[in-house]
Design a protein around this motif. Structure first.
Motif, PDB file in Angstrom:
ATOM      1  N   PRO A  45       3.299   2.545   4.628  1.00  0.00           N
ATOM      2  CA  PRO A  45       3.881   3.558   5.526  1.00  0.00           C
ATOM      3  C   PRO A  45       3.393   3.364   6.955  1.00  0.00           C
ATOM      4  CG  PRO A  45       2.922   4.557   3.549  1.00  0.00           C
ATOM      5  CD  PRO A  45       2.471   3.138   3.577  1.00  0.00           C
ATOM      6  N   GLY A  46       4.210   3.797   7.914  1.00  0.00           N
ATOM      7  CA  GLY A  46       3.796   3.726   9.304  1.00  0.00           C
ATOM      8  C   GLY A  46       2.650   4.673   9.597  1.00  0.00           C
ATOM      9  N   PHE A  47       1.874   4.341  10.604  1.00  0.00           N
ATOM     10  CA  PHE A  47       0.781   5.212  11.026  1.00  0.00           C
ATOM     11  C   PHE A  47       1.330   6.428  11.781  1.00  0.00           C
ATOM     12  CE2 PHE A  47      -1.311   1.044  10.769  1.00  0.00           C
ATOM     13  CZ  PHE A  47      -2.367   1.359   9.928  1.00  0.00           C
ATOM     14  N   LEU A  79       0.024  -2.610  -4.910  1.00  0.00           N
ATOM     15  CA  LEU A  79       0.345  -3.894  -5.522  1.00  0.00           C
ATOM     16  C   LEU A  79      -0.230  -5.026  -4.673  1.00  0.00           C
ATOM     17  CD1 LEU A  79       4.109  -3.162  -6.279  1.00  0.00           C
ATOM     18  CD2 LEU A  79       2.247  -3.198  -7.956  1.00  0.00           C
ATOM     19  N   ASP A  80      -0.873  -5.986  -5.316  1.00  0.00           N
ATOM     20  CA  ASP A  80      -1.361  -7.166  -4.589  1.00  0.00           C
ATOM     21  C   ASP A  80      -0.194  -7.957  -4.024  1.00  0.00           C
ATOM     22  OD1 ASP A  80      -3.978  -6.540  -5.135  1.00  0.00           O
ATOM     23  OD2 ASP A  80      -4.051  -7.732  -6.971  1.00  0.00           O
ATOM     24  N   ALA A  81       0.902  -7.984  -4.749  1.00  0.00           N
ATOM     25  CA  ALA A  81       2.140  -8.612  -4.281  1.00  0.00           C
ATOM     26  C   ALA A  81       3.286  -7.866  -4.944  1.00  0.00           C
ATOM     27  CB  ALA A  81       2.190 -10.087  -4.642  1.00  0.00           C
ATOM     28  N   GLY A  82       4.247  -7.413  -4.163  1.00  0.00           N
ATOM     29  CA  GLY A  82       5.312  -6.623  -4.756  1.00  0.00           C
ATOM     30  C   GLY A  82       6.513  -6.502  -3.849  1.00  0.00           C
ATOM     31  N   ASP A  83       7.434  -5.624  -4.273  1.00  0.00           N
ATOM     32  CA  ASP A  83       8.705  -5.442  -3.581  1.00  0.00           C
ATOM     33  C   ASP A  83       8.870  -3.995  -3.131  1.00  0.00           C
ATOM     34  OD1 ASP A  83       9.277  -8.057  -4.244  1.00  0.00           O
ATOM     35  OD2 ASP A  83      10.615  -7.539  -5.924  1.00  0.00           O
ATOM     36  N   VAL A  84       9.543  -3.833  -2.009  1.00  0.00           N
ATOM     37  CA  VAL A  84       9.975  -2.515  -1.545  1.00  0.00           C
ATOM     38  C   VAL A  84      11.459  -2.634  -1.223  1.00  0.00           C
ATOM     39  CG1 VAL A  84       9.722  -0.712   0.195  1.00  0.00           C
ATOM     40  CG2 VAL A  84       7.698  -1.961  -0.601  1.00  0.00           C
ATOM     41  N   LEU A  85      12.277  -1.775  -1.843  1.00  0.00           N
ATOM     42  CA  LEU A  85      13.724  -1.822  -1.661  1.00  0.00           C
ATOM     43  C   LEU A  85      14.156  -0.665  -0.768  1.00  0.00           C
ATOM     44  CD1 LEU A  85      16.419  -3.198  -2.488  1.00  0.00           C
ATOM     45  CD2 LEU A  85      16.525  -1.568  -4.397  1.00  0.00           C
ATOM     46  N   ASP A 143       5.701  -0.733  18.094  1.00  0.00           N
ATOM     47  CA  ASP A 143       5.235  -2.121  18.065  1.00  0.00           C
ATOM     48  C   ASP A 143       3.866  -2.245  17.409  1.00  0.00           C
ATOM     49  OD1 ASP A 143       5.675  -4.907  18.900  1.00  0.00           O
ATOM     50  OD2 ASP A 143       3.949  -4.568  20.203  1.00  0.00           O
ATOM     51  N   SER A 144       3.101  -1.150  17.392  1.00  0.00           N
ATOM     52  CA  SER A 144       1.760  -1.148  16.792  1.00  0.00           C
ATOM     53  C   SER A 144       1.760  -0.634  15.352  1.00  0.00           C
ATOM     54  CB  SER A 144       0.820  -0.275  17.633  1.00  0.00           C
ATOM     55  OG  SER A 144       0.765  -0.716  18.962  1.00  0.00           O
ATOM     56  N   GLY A 145       2.938  -0.373  14.798  1.00  0.00           N
ATOM     57  CA  GLY A 145       2.996   0.134  13.435  1.00  0.00           C
ATOM     58  C   GLY A 145       2.891   1.641  13.331  1.00  0.00           C
ATOM     59  N   ILE A 146       2.974   2.331  14.473  1.00  0.00           N
ATOM     60  CA  ILE A 146       2.969   3.801  14.488  1.00  0.00           C
ATOM     61  C   ILE A 146       4.418   4.267  14.493  1.00  0.00           C
ATOM     62  CG2 ILE A 146       2.394   5.850  15.844  1.00  0.00           C
ATOM     63  CD1 ILE A 146       0.026   4.172  16.998  1.00  0.00           C
ATOM     64  N   VAL A 194       0.877  -1.176   0.000  1.00  0.00           N
ATOM     65  CA  VAL A 194       0.000   0.000   0.000  1.00  0.00           C
ATOM     66  C   VAL A 194       0.909   1.220   0.000  1.00  0.00           C
ATOM     67  CG1 VAL A 194      -1.805   1.252   1.227  1.00  0.00           C
ATOM     68  CG2 VAL A 194      -1.793  -1.260   1.255  1.00  0.00           C
ATOM     69  N   THR A 195       0.923   1.969  -1.104  1.00  0.00           N
ATOM     70  CA  THR A 195       1.919   3.029  -1.253  1.00  0.00           C
ATOM     71  C   THR A 195       1.487   4.372  -0.680  1.00  0.00           C
ATOM     72  OG1 THR A 195       1.097   3.774  -3.407  1.00  0.00           O
ATOM     73  CG2 THR A 195       2.668   1.929  -3.395  1.00  0.00           C
TER      74      THR A 195
END
Length: 323
Positions: free
Chosen positions: A79-81, A35-41, A136-139, A26-27
């Protein structure tokens, strides 16, 4: 072989590329599709590329081939929350908020009862715990509305806790509501900005914090022309808490008439405000931080998050944990 946290940390610290692969990406970027399935470098603190298969990409294939691979299949990569308002020093008081039935009981039990007993080390522990549990919660970004600045040492402890966790942290400084304190706020913010604004390679910044009205704790910490001028001279933005009901609505219209309602302000809660106040907020370009859980727990106005009201005047509201 499964990638461990030790492997990830070592790669990050050495600037070795890290490839997150196989997850749903999710960009949050209109120019880059999800992308349903993809890469992040990744390389160090930077996202270098996003794509369906970066190992076969002419521009990034070599870096992807040399990267530490993290299998993210079955997960969402995004991205983080952003937590737009949390009283981080209260983190070690968790589980106590269900014992209060309204805002008055919270104010008396926590701000009048517990807060005056906090030492700087308590500020450090609470703020660091809040930041770690946020991560730890993605924030990954948290605004710490630090309203227990009894001494400069209390503020320094809270800021150092943000730095030590590595979170992107905003320290919003305000004097305490009740009890004895050094009355160093807000003047000591000149030093806080000098020493900490942009610390940790820009991850930590400083803001002014204030209340909307003098109903709870008197005029000293209520937003108005003096604090507006102070923040402007200091070059920082301001977060304003306890924005709710008719008194806050009247204050917002008063700020608009004075010319101190502007895009440098974040108004927190924003429940039970009048249509006229919302119109003024939209016209001024302020930002809004909603606190759905605490509004419901302590019954602020209707306790219904003002999502529709914000969107109707062109404000995209942020969300916050609060307490």
């Amino acid at each position: 072989m499964k990638t461990t946290l030790v492997d990830f940390t070592a790669a990050h610290d050495s600037d070795r590329p890290i490839l997150l692969t196989g997850g749903a990406v999710v960009t949050m970027d209109p120019s880059i599709p999800d992308l349903d399935a993809g890469d992040v470098l990744l390389v160090g603190p930077q996202i270098i590329a996003i794509g369906a298969d970066l190992r076969s990409d002419p521009g990034h294939g070599a870096a992807a081939a040399s990267a530490l691979v993290v299998d993210t299949r079955g997960a969402i990569v995004g991205p983080g929350f952003v937590d737009t308002h949390r009283h981080a020093w209260e983190a070690q008081l968790r589980r106590s908020i269900p014992d209060v039935s309204d805002l008055g009981e919270y104010v008396m039990s926590t701000l009048a009862g517990v807060a005056p007993n906090y030492a700087p080390e308590d500020m450090y522990i609470g703020t660091r715990l809040a930041a770690l549990t946020a991560l730890d919660s993605g924030i990954t970004t948290m605004l710490d509305f630090s309203h227990n600045s009894r001494t400069s040492a209390h503020s320094d402890a809270a800021l150092n806790a943000l730095i030590d966790t590595g979170i992107r942290g905003v320290h919003a400084s305000m004097g305490p509501h009740f009890g004895e304190w050094d009355r160093q706020w807000p003047k000591h913010m000149n030093r806080l900005v000098s020493d900490f604004h942009g610390a940790a390679d820009g991850l930590v910044t400083v803001r002014l914090a204030a209340l909307a009205t003098d109903e709870i704790a008197g005029p000293a910490i209520a937003y108005g022309p003096e604090l507006a001028a102070f923040a402007s001279d200091l070059g920082v933005w301001t977060s304003i808490d306890a924005v709710f009901g008719i008194p806050s609505s009247e204050a917002i219209l008063r700020w608009a008439r004075m010319g101190i309602l502007d895009p440098t302000l974040t108004l927190i809660h924003a429940t039970g405000l009048t249509p006229e106040a919302w119109t003024a907020m939209g016209d001024a370009g302020v930002t809004v931080s909603l606190a759905p859980t605490s509004d419901a727990q302590i019954g602020l106005e209707s306790a219904v998050p003002a999502v529709d009201e914000a969107l109707a005047v062109g404000i995209r509201p942020g969300l916050s944990i609060d307490v």
